[in-house]
Design an enzyme around this catalytic site. Structure first.
Site, PDB file in Angstrom:
ATOM      1  N   ASP A  67       0.818  -1.207   0.000  1.00  0.00           N
ATOM      2  CA  ASP A  67       0.000   0.000   0.000  1.00  0.00           C
ATOM      3  C   ASP A  67       0.858   1.266   0.000  1.00  0.00           C
ATOM      4  OD1 ASP A  67       0.957  -0.323   2.596  1.00  0.00           O
ATOM      5  OD2 ASP A  67      -1.000  -0.632   3.491  1.00  0.00           O
ATOM      6  N   ASN A 134      -8.376  -1.576  13.563  1.00  0.00           N
ATOM      7  CA  ASN A 134      -9.732  -1.956  13.135  1.00  0.00           C
ATOM      8  C   ASN A 134      -9.726  -3.230  12.288  1.00  0.00           C
ATOM      9  OD1 ASN A 134      -8.611  -1.054  10.761  1.00  0.00           O
ATOM     10  ND2 ASN A 134     -10.171   0.490  10.319  1.00  0.00           N
ATOM     11  N   HIS A 136      -7.797  -3.790   9.603  1.00  0.00           N
ATOM     12  CA  HIS A 136      -7.470  -3.633   8.180  1.00  0.00           C
ATOM     13  C   HIS A 136      -6.147  -4.318   7.844  1.00  0.00           C
ATOM     14  CE1 HIS A 136      -5.259   0.505   8.688  1.00  0.00           C
ATOM     15  NE2 HIS A 136      -4.350  -0.434   8.531  1.00  0.00           N
ATOM     16  N   GLU A 141      -9.933  -1.547   4.255  1.00  0.00           N
ATOM     17  CA  GLU A 141     -10.634  -1.173   5.475  1.00  0.00           C
ATOM     18  C   GLU A 141     -11.863  -2.068   5.674  1.00  0.00           C
ATOM     19  OE1 GLU A 141      -9.261   0.738   7.462  1.00  0.00           O
ATOM     20  OE2 GLU A 141      -8.542   2.624   6.621  1.00  0.00           O
TER      21      GLU A 141
HETATM   22  C1  GLP Z   1      -1.033   0.854   8.347  1.00  0.00           C
HETATM   23  C2  GLP Z   1      -0.763   0.241   6.954  1.00  0.00           C
HETATM   24  C3  GLP Z   1      -0.530  -1.232   7.024  1.00  0.00           C
HETATM   25  C4  GLP Z   1       0.251  -1.545   8.276  1.00  0.00           C
HETATM   26  C5  GLP Z   1      -0.663  -1.321   9.456  1.00  0.00           C
HETATM   27  C6  GLP Z   1       0.016  -1.529  10.799  1.00  0.00           C
HETATM   28  O1  GLP Z   1      -2.096   1.730   8.331  1.00  0.00           O
HETATM   29  N1  GLP Z   1      -1.803   0.441   6.023  1.00  0.00           N
HETATM   30  O2  GLP Z   1       0.119  -1.659   5.860  1.00  0.00           O
HETATM   31  O3  GLP Z   1       0.619  -2.902   8.232  1.00  0.00           O
HETATM   32  O4  GLP Z   1      -1.302  -0.055   9.386  1.00  0.00           O
HETATM   33  O5  GLP Z   1       0.975  -0.557  11.069  1.00  0.00           O
HETATM   34  P1  GLP Z   1       1.990  -0.693  12.280  1.00  0.00           P
HETATM   35  O6  GLP Z   1       2.848  -1.873  11.976  1.00  0.00           O
HETATM   36  O7  GLP Z   1       2.784   0.577  12.318  1.00  0.00           O
HETATM   37  O8  GLP Z   1       1.174  -0.917  13.504  1.00  0.00           O
END
Ligand code: GLP
Length: 243
Positions: A67, A134, A136, A141
């Protein structure tokens, strides 16, 4: 879907790196699905260390990122391209021509079509997923269509709030993003979802509460992927009541 609990995030990162690196032994040019965020830092540290010691050679491996924020070009410090460059690519011997990343500053239609064309032709061998509070995955989402391919999305308010910790304030967080689709994730040969710390306990607890894939909890799509694993640390496992 298999649960693996490690004492620490560091041990978990080592395990995940070994799974990726074993794919290098099966074929010279495996396709890795890669994530950004705090969850993958240990994994990328292991990759960097293994490259430096000669334990792993990534020169033929291919990568595609999950992403990217729409509107942030690769030189923006909060873009996922920037994160990948500084946390992984500049520290290892992945080759530039083997890396597929969304250009967050690019045209949404062109970028989506480019990543879609690549994933229509190529199957991801191993993928690491983080998870949002949440549920995702990537930026799919809650209520995302399970048959989706790469696309652009409106971010959920919970995601904007959670990710505002990386920006000066919430208003700076992009409201839209690119993400690979749920279908791209289901087609992947091996998927590892990693989550560490009590903050992710709620999402992981919901994931193990039911063995169905529920569009309201995107990470539950792992129930449809036989070779999927959820890797957590003990702090999360205990907070989520998983042990
Ligand atoms: C983000 C990204 C994801 C990521 C997730 C967790 O919003 N869209 O690709 O894996 O949330 O992030 P983190 O590892 O910083 O908790």
């Amino acid at each position: 879907m298999k649960l693996r609990v490690f004492e620490t995030e560091k041990e978990a990162g080592r395990y995940i790196a070994d799974v990726f690196e074993s794919a290098l032994k099966l074929r010279p040019d495996p396709l890795f699905g890669l994530a950004t965020g705090s969850t993958v830092r240990e994994l990328y540290d292991c990759f960097a260390k293994d490259c430096e010691t000669g334990a792993a050679d990534f020169s033929s491996a291919r990568t595609v990122n999950l992403d990217e924020y729409l509107g942030l070009s690769a030189d923006h410090p909060q873009s996922f391209s920037y994160f990948m460059r500084h946390n992984l690519f500049l520290r290892t011997n992945f080759k530039k021509e083997n890396l597929y990343l969304y250009d967050g500053g690019g045209d949404p239609v062109t970028e989506t079509a480019r990543i879609k064309a690549f994933l229509d032709e190529n199957t991801i061998d191993v993928m690491i997923l983080g998870v949002g509070t949440n549920g995702h995955i990537g930026f799919n989402e809650p209520d995302s269509a399970f048959e989706s391919s790469p696309h652009s999305v409106d971010l959920a308010m919970e995601t904007i709030k959670a990710n505002s910790r990386f920006f000066n304030d919430e208003s700076e967080v992009p409201k839209r993003a690119f993400t690979i689709g749920m279908r791209d994730i289901v087609k992947t040969k091996k998927v590892i979802l990693a989550a560490f710390g009590e903050g992710k306990a709620k999402a992981v607890k919901r994931l193990f509460a039911d063995d169905r894939a529920d569009p309201q909890l995107p990470c539950s799509i792992l129930n449809l992927i036989p070779a999927s694993e959820v890797v957590v640390d003990r702090a999360l496992a205990q907070a989520a009541g998983l042990e």
